[in-house]
Design a protein around this motif. Sequence first.
Motif, PDB file in Angstrom:
ATOM      1  N   ALA A  66     -11.038  -2.825 -10.179  1.00  0.00           N
ATOM      2  CA  ALA A  66      -9.722  -2.675  -9.567  1.00  0.00           C
ATOM      3  C   ALA A  66      -8.596  -2.762 -10.578  1.00  0.00           C
ATOM      4  CB  ALA A  66      -9.537  -3.728  -8.473  1.00  0.00           C
ATOM      5  N   GLY A  67      -8.758  -3.611 -11.594  1.00  0.00           N
ATOM      6  CA  GLY A  67      -7.706  -3.750 -12.595  1.00  0.00           C
ATOM      7  C   GLY A  67      -7.446  -2.434 -13.312  1.00  0.00           C
ATOM      8  N   SER A  68      -8.508  -1.705 -13.660  1.00  0.00           N
ATOM      9  CA  SER A  68      -8.351  -0.431 -14.336  1.00  0.00           C
ATOM     10  C   SER A  68      -7.666   0.586 -13.433  1.00  0.00           C
ATOM     11  CB  SER A  68      -9.722   0.088 -14.779  1.00  0.00           C
ATOM     12  OG  SER A  68      -9.611   1.326 -15.427  1.00  0.00           O
ATOM     13  N   LEU A  69      -8.025   0.592 -12.148  1.00  0.00           N
ATOM     14  CA  LEU A  69      -7.385   1.510 -11.208  1.00  0.00           C
ATOM     15  C   LEU A  69      -5.902   1.171 -11.051  1.00  0.00           C
ATOM     16  CD1 LEU A  69      -7.900   3.875  -9.205  1.00  0.00           C
ATOM     17  CD2 LEU A  69      -8.069   2.121  -7.423  1.00  0.00           C
ATOM     18  N   PHE A  76       0.011   2.161 -11.908  1.00  0.00           N
ATOM     19  CA  PHE A  76       1.282   1.835 -12.556  1.00  0.00           C
ATOM     20  C   PHE A  76       1.712   2.956 -13.495  1.00  0.00           C
ATOM     21  CE2 PHE A  76       1.297  -2.399 -10.886  1.00  0.00           C
ATOM     22  CZ  PHE A  76       2.599  -2.835 -11.039  1.00  0.00           C
ATOM     23  N   GLY A  77       0.771   3.466 -14.291  1.00  0.00           N
ATOM     24  CA  GLY A  77       1.129   4.504 -15.240  1.00  0.00           C
ATOM     25  C   GLY A  77       1.549   5.794 -14.572  1.00  0.00           C
ATOM     26  N   LEU A  89      -4.016   9.577  -2.791  1.00  0.00           N
ATOM     27  CA  LEU A  89      -5.247   8.903  -3.214  1.00  0.00           C
ATOM     28  C   LEU A  89      -6.033   9.762  -4.193  1.00  0.00           C
ATOM     29  CD1 LEU A  89      -6.418   7.463   0.237  1.00  0.00           C
ATOM     30  CD2 LEU A  89      -5.199   6.259  -1.585  1.00  0.00           C
ATOM     31  N   LEU A  90      -6.125  11.064  -3.917  1.00  0.00           N
ATOM     32  CA  LEU A  90      -6.854  11.958  -4.811  1.00  0.00           C
ATOM     33  C   LEU A  90      -6.146  12.058  -6.158  1.00  0.00           C
ATOM     34  CD1 LEU A  90      -9.181  13.924  -5.260  1.00  0.00           C
ATOM     35  CD2 LEU A  90      -7.758  15.721  -4.251  1.00  0.00           C
ATOM     36  N   ARG A  91      -4.822  12.110  -6.144  1.00  0.00           N
ATOM     37  CA  ARG A  91      -4.054  12.154  -7.400  1.00  0.00           C
ATOM     38  C   ARG A  91      -4.351  10.928  -8.259  1.00  0.00           C
ATOM     39  NH1 ARG A  91       2.558  11.579  -7.339  1.00  0.00           N
ATOM     40  NH2 ARG A  91       2.754  10.456  -9.334  1.00  0.00           N
ATOM     41  N   ILE A  92      -4.399   9.748  -7.645  1.00  0.00           N
ATOM     42  CA  ILE A  92      -4.666   8.527  -8.405  1.00  0.00           C
ATOM     43  C   ILE A  92      -6.074   8.548  -8.985  1.00  0.00           C
ATOM     44  CG2 ILE A  92      -4.986   6.029  -8.194  1.00  0.00           C
ATOM     45  CD1 ILE A  92      -2.056   7.006  -8.365  1.00  0.00           C
TER      46      ILE A  92
END
Length: 317
Positions: free
Chosen positions: A23-26, A31-32, A236-239
Amino acid sequence: MSAELTPIQQRLEDFRQQGRVQAGSLIVSVFGDAVMPRGSRIWLGSLIRLLEPLELNERLIRTSVFRLTKEEWLCSEPAGRRTDYLLAPAGQRRFAEASRHIYAARAPQWDRRWRLIMLVGELAGKPREQLKRALFWQGFGMLGSDCFVHPSVDLTNAFDALIADGLGELLGRLKPLIAADTPYGSAASDLDMVHAAWNLNDLAAMYASFVQRYQPVLAQLRADSEHALDEESAFLLRILLIHDYRRLLLRDPELPDVLLPGDWPGHQARQLCREIYHRLLPASERHLDRHFQLANGQTPEASPTVYARFGEVDPLG
């Protein structure tokens, strides 16, 4: 019997069905990609709601955000009973550098000079592994055991990144060098350097897997261009798209074209990511307009620069 999932539905469902989610990486990807263009801050409750459809529970998100704060990616700012999380200075630098690579329309030109960082003296154990990991994250390869090599990185930025990663005490052990061309025919060729420092076969396989995963998604978006994808799914798909692509670029030294095979799958992956992103952007930004909030209840507008990412793209493919 349930209907067969579309490629877009399948990608979202594949993520939800993962046994273990980083989750941290996601959240770093969120954020980016989505938070930076809106002022680099978001209310924690809003972040939780945005990611809830991916079946990330509140406890996991809170724990991951606290860990990112401890690692100086993020910092917190209370506003009454709520809390905004925003990019810490070290996080801003990391994101700015990553964005320059992720959203570039094409690979940078090469000046035909190699950037080297030499390790002077002995360094073993945990500090050595931390240094290797930090430089690998910046795309450096290794020549032997004490020389890190990159074709184009700014060495000042590379050292700043080591400081941001908490490795500033090692700078006195590192010697930055720029290698000039030599007139001697016996010198190692640039291709020799590439094959000694990086495993391009592994990287090519990862790019090919990315293309295989997202080519059906693009085909669906092209075929259904007259029927808008719902805003939540577009976001969601974009992320997930940017998250998957960012993780590839972390392993990619972005070698110049002259040092890559002619059929390098990284080129196809960049163009694929570029077109999908542009097709998802309007609907995903409308979703953020509706659901992105700061602790004070305001919804900041996105910077127009978000629409300039990856450069212009032909909407007809």
